[in-house]
Write an enzyme that holds these catalytic residues in place. Sequence first.
Site, PDB file in Angstrom:
ATOM      1  N   SER A   1      -9.330   2.463   3.689  1.00 34.63           N
ATOM      2  CA  SER A   1      -8.431   3.126   2.771  1.00 34.63           C
ATOM      3  C   SER A   1      -7.600   2.164   1.920  1.00 34.63           C
ATOM      4  O   SER A   1      -6.923   2.599   0.983  1.00 34.63           O
ATOM      5  CB  SER A   1      -7.486   4.053   3.550  1.00 34.63           C
ATOM      6  OG  SER A   1      -6.632   3.327   4.409  1.00 34.63           O
TER       7      SER A   1
ATOM      8  N   LYS B   1       0.837  -1.196   0.000  1.00 33.40           N
ATOM      9  CA  LYS B   1       0.000   0.000   0.000  1.00 33.40           C
ATOM     10  C   LYS B   1       0.874   1.249   0.000  1.00 33.40           C
ATOM     11  O   LYS B   1       1.913   1.301   0.685  1.00 33.40           O
ATOM     12  CB  LYS B   1      -0.905  -0.041   1.241  1.00 33.40           C
ATOM     13  CG  LYS B   1      -1.938   1.056   1.341  1.00 33.40           C
ATOM     14  CD  LYS B   1      -2.823   0.803   2.577  1.00 33.40           C
ATOM     15  CE  LYS B   1      -3.777   1.932   2.852  1.00 33.40           C
ATOM     16  NZ  LYS B   1      -4.598   1.669   4.063  1.00 33.40           N
TER      17      LYS B   1
ATOM     18  N   SER C   1      -9.643   0.388   7.878  1.00 30.31           N
ATOM     19  CA  SER C   1      -9.105   0.407   6.518  1.00 30.31           C
ATOM     20  C   SER C   1      -8.646  -0.935   5.976  1.00 30.31           C
ATOM     21  O   SER C   1      -8.322  -1.035   4.787  1.00 30.31           O
ATOM     22  CB  SER C   1      -7.957   1.410   6.422  1.00 30.31           C
ATOM     23  OG  SER C   1      -8.441   2.720   6.573  1.00 30.31           O
TER      24      SER C   1
END
Length: 468
Positions: A155, A80, A179
């Site tokens: 997220s 990520k 997230s």
Amino acid sequence: MHVFRDDALGDHDAVGLAEAIRRREVGAAEAARDAAARVRAVESRLNAVQTHLDLPAHGVDGALGGASGGALGGVPTFVKDNTDYQGLPTGHGSAAFAPRAARRHAPFARQFLSTGVTVLGKTRLPEFGFSPTTEYEDAEPVRNPWHTDHSAGGSSGGSAALVAAGAVPIAHANDGGGSIRIPAACCGLVGLKPTRGRMVANAQGRRLPIDLVVDGVVSRSVRDSAAFLAAAEKHWRNPKLPPVGLVEGPSERRLRIGLLLDSPNGVRSDADTRAAVTETAERLERLGHTVEPVELSIDPHFTDDFLTYWGLLSFLIGATGRTLGTDFDRRRMDGLSRGLRETYVRAWRTTPAVLRRLKRTREAYAAGFRGLDVILSPVLAHTTPPIGHLSPTVPYATLVERLLNYVAFTPVDNVVGTPSISLPSASATPDGLPIGVMFSARPGAERTLLELAFALEADRPFRRLQDA
């Protein structure tokens, strides 16, 4: 849409692919090349990738970077884009600065690589991970592969979209308010948020009064999440927490499970979500567990306090952004980030009281667990919204109201530090979107959550996008 096909990856999950590589049925280089081809095939629709590692330039050996003998040796994956990976820029999903290449791996990146994975690049996230959807003011959103008009969550939306679509079997995610679990619920995946301190800490979190964020993965099978956790523990284990080890299936132990259908702060879940959670409770009872309603007496200020703390984080980023890039301009932060920061500036004098109340949440949460092993709840208060519903272009007051009526369950585990897992339910929305259910446990009880997840997966295998 999906990219499952008859290549080196096939229908394998991460554990299955690692086993095939160990048996020399496929090669790690072949798996990396086929995964890269799958990503290219799906990216124009999903917009999930921030940065590709240039395999021709680096060579597959350069991409491997991990421990060839690790439990997930040779499995292609992504990191990520809020975590430093040497040689790749870290952009945090923000247009407020031009990211520069990281000089070294972040501590978690090293832990992730220790499992043996092959990193192919970095996935997209909303600005600084503040939003539960991966959308932007001036860029294409990350789309849900089950229905591309809908959010992939956030997220860790880029990671979830790639895994659900079959581009890679597993991908890095992290969770500061939901997230990992939110995109897992949106995309029909397994998303385990570990106990605070289970993974190596990042430098930023150690400096905050409450460290909300913990790293992990999103995956298509329970055994992948279990294998990752066991492999990561071999790299580093927190001596203050009980070891998890490798969980390989259900336990014979029968659990007492609390059932929570509505948020402790009064947000009522929608009909499809309630039906999914209720159906899961009925399945658990058929499997021999005891399920009973539970009430959590969380401070009525919790929602406002969490929002204030979220605003503090945005304020700190705005104040220290030049450490990310000398061209950082907080005026270029998106509407959600700016609104959070401005909200905090108006309320900054309340910070000591906010922190005291948030830290006391652990006492109320622990009281709710008396006599219980886990709590079953929705992941989100309503089903996955269409693209645009939570966009940072929505006026801030409207956007915050929508956010709080959506993300009503996950933040408590981040404040308290407890482990929590999102699993695909057997139910779906009328248009076929997945609905996630969530199990939360006491600190250090990841094994209990994984054993329960194995039992549900064995009872009724999770829906697969390639079969939909």
